[in-house]
Design an enzyme around this catalytic site. Structure first.
Site, PDB file in Angstrom:
ATOM      1  N   TYR A   1      37.319  43.822  28.363  1.00 16.36           N
ATOM      2  CA  TYR A   1      36.823  43.863  29.738  1.00 16.36           C
ATOM      3  C   TYR A   1      35.734  44.930  29.794  1.00 16.36           C
ATOM      4  O   TYR A   1      35.965  46.112  30.091  1.00 16.36           O
ATOM      5  CB  TYR A   1      37.953  44.161  30.725  1.00 16.36           C
ATOM      6  CG  TYR A   1      38.945  43.028  30.874  1.00 16.36           C
ATOM      7  CD1 TYR A   1      38.712  41.772  30.302  1.00 16.36           C
ATOM      8  CD2 TYR A   1      40.126  43.196  31.599  1.00 16.36           C
ATOM      9  CE1 TYR A   1      39.620  40.737  30.435  1.00 16.36           C
ATOM     10  CE2 TYR A   1      41.044  42.154  31.745  1.00 16.36           C
ATOM     11  CZ  TYR A   1      40.783  40.939  31.162  1.00 16.36           C
ATOM     12  OH  TYR A   1      41.683  39.902  31.293  1.00 16.36           O
TER      13      TYR A   1
ATOM     14  N   PRO B   1      44.281  33.414  39.028  1.00 15.73           N
ATOM     15  CA  PRO B   1      45.302  32.833  39.908  1.00 15.73           C
ATOM     16  C   PRO B   1      44.753  32.105  41.134  1.00 15.73           C
ATOM     17  O   PRO B   1      45.402  31.189  41.641  1.00 15.73           O
ATOM     18  CB  PRO B   1      46.157  34.044  40.316  1.00 15.73           C
ATOM     19  CG  PRO B   1      45.249  35.214  40.141  1.00 15.73           C
ATOM     20  CD  PRO B   1      44.392  34.881  38.960  1.00 15.73           C
TER      21      PRO B   1
ATOM     22  N   GLY C   1      41.666  30.749  40.987  1.00 24.07           N
ATOM     23  CA  GLY C   1      40.661  29.812  40.478  1.00 24.07           C
ATOM     24  C   GLY C   1      39.420  30.405  39.880  1.00 24.07           C
ATOM     25  O   GLY C   1      38.661  29.713  39.210  1.00 24.07           O
TER      26      GLY C   1
END
Length: 290
Positions: A55, A211, A213
């Site tokens: 990340y 979660p 989309g």
């Protein structure tokens, strides 16, 4: 905050987690803002934070999110002893792209780098193998994780983007406590490929990523009549309806919505109090079928 058990560990985590990815990719917000988001999440009772060594913006920026989360925890003036930070390793970011690297030597070093990025003073709470690499067997890639558990660098191990067969093989190498696969109303593979059922029967925590989309589904979510109607009836946000839909699907599910604004994590946490009936869940199923 409602709580759940992490796998079969006896460790308690919040029923909604915080996903750190939006805080560290290209176009990320100022560090001060993201630290405020993390602090607000903690104040609201969030005790699960999801991150990854990848990340970041690219390889030169590796471990950015892990370091950011550690800094936020260090600066928080409340109790952080019950906070579980779940990180991942096994993806590379060359020039900002995403590639898999299951090389055992790389993963051995990646674990040590994550250990240091997260403070280097206690074991990584949960280290997850980010994605299987076809160039290496599951057994080869997870051997460094097993060694790191034995060395005291990792407390618990999870996997991500794994099939049931791959999870079973992973369990033969090291104890697995969690599975993180994509799952939302528009991507329901875990319902059909047996992963969700396997997690529930084996007592594994299922952490659905994207979660609500992700950015690619934002327009569809906002235009969905069924979700919009349910949100209106319950006087909540459309995002809270989706999180409630996930949570009613299985008791082993702990959503980890990403947030880079205080309003976003506040909205997600408020979703813990939103309940859907089986009938309403089926309405969302039918209203989002693709």
């Amino acid at each position: 905050m409602e709580t759940k058990q992490l796998g079969n560990t006896g460790v308690t985590i919040s029923a909604i987690g915080l996903g750190g990815m939006p805080m560290s990719l290209s176009g990320r917000p100022p560090e001060s803002q993201t630290i405020e988001v993390i602090h607000r999440a903690l104040a609201l009772g969030v005790t699960l934070i999801d991150t990854a060594d990848s990340y970041c913006q690219d390889e030169s920026d590796k471990h950015h999110n892990e370091q950011l989360i550690h800094k936020a925890l260090e600066q928080y003036d409340g109790d952080t002893s019950q906070v579980t930070v779940a990180t991942k390793g096994g993806l590379m970011r060359p020039q900002g792209s995403w590639t898999r690297n299951g090389n055992p030597d790389h993963l051995q070093q990646a674990i040590r780098n994550s250990y240091q990025a997260l403070g280097g003073s206690k074991p990584i709470d949960v280290w997850q193998f980010h994605a299987p690499d076809p160039n290496y067997t599951i057994e080869q890639s997870l051997a460094p994780a097993k060694e790191a558990v034995e060395e005291g660098l990792i407390r618990f191990v999870g996997v991500s983007n794994f099939s049931v067969e791959q999870i079973k093989r992973a369990c033969e190498v090291v104890e697995i406590v969690s599975v993180q696969n994509q799952y939302n109303p528009w991507h329901r593979n875990p319902e059909y490929d047996g992963v969700l059922e396997y997690c529930q029967t084996q007592g594994l925590t299922f952490l659905p990523y994207r979660p609500v989309g992700g950015k690619s589904r934002t327009r569809l979510l906002k235009e969905n009549a069924v979700i919009a109607q349910l949100a209106k009836e319950k006087n909540v946000s459309i995002y809270q309806i989706v999180l409630a839909w996930l949570r009613v699907k299985s008791p082993c599910i702990v959503p980890i919505p990403g947030a880079s604004k205080i309003s976003s994590i506040e909205d997600s946490v408020a979703g813990v109090d939103v309940n859907l009936s089986t009938e309403e869940m089926m309405e969302v199923d039918q209203g989002t079928a693709v």
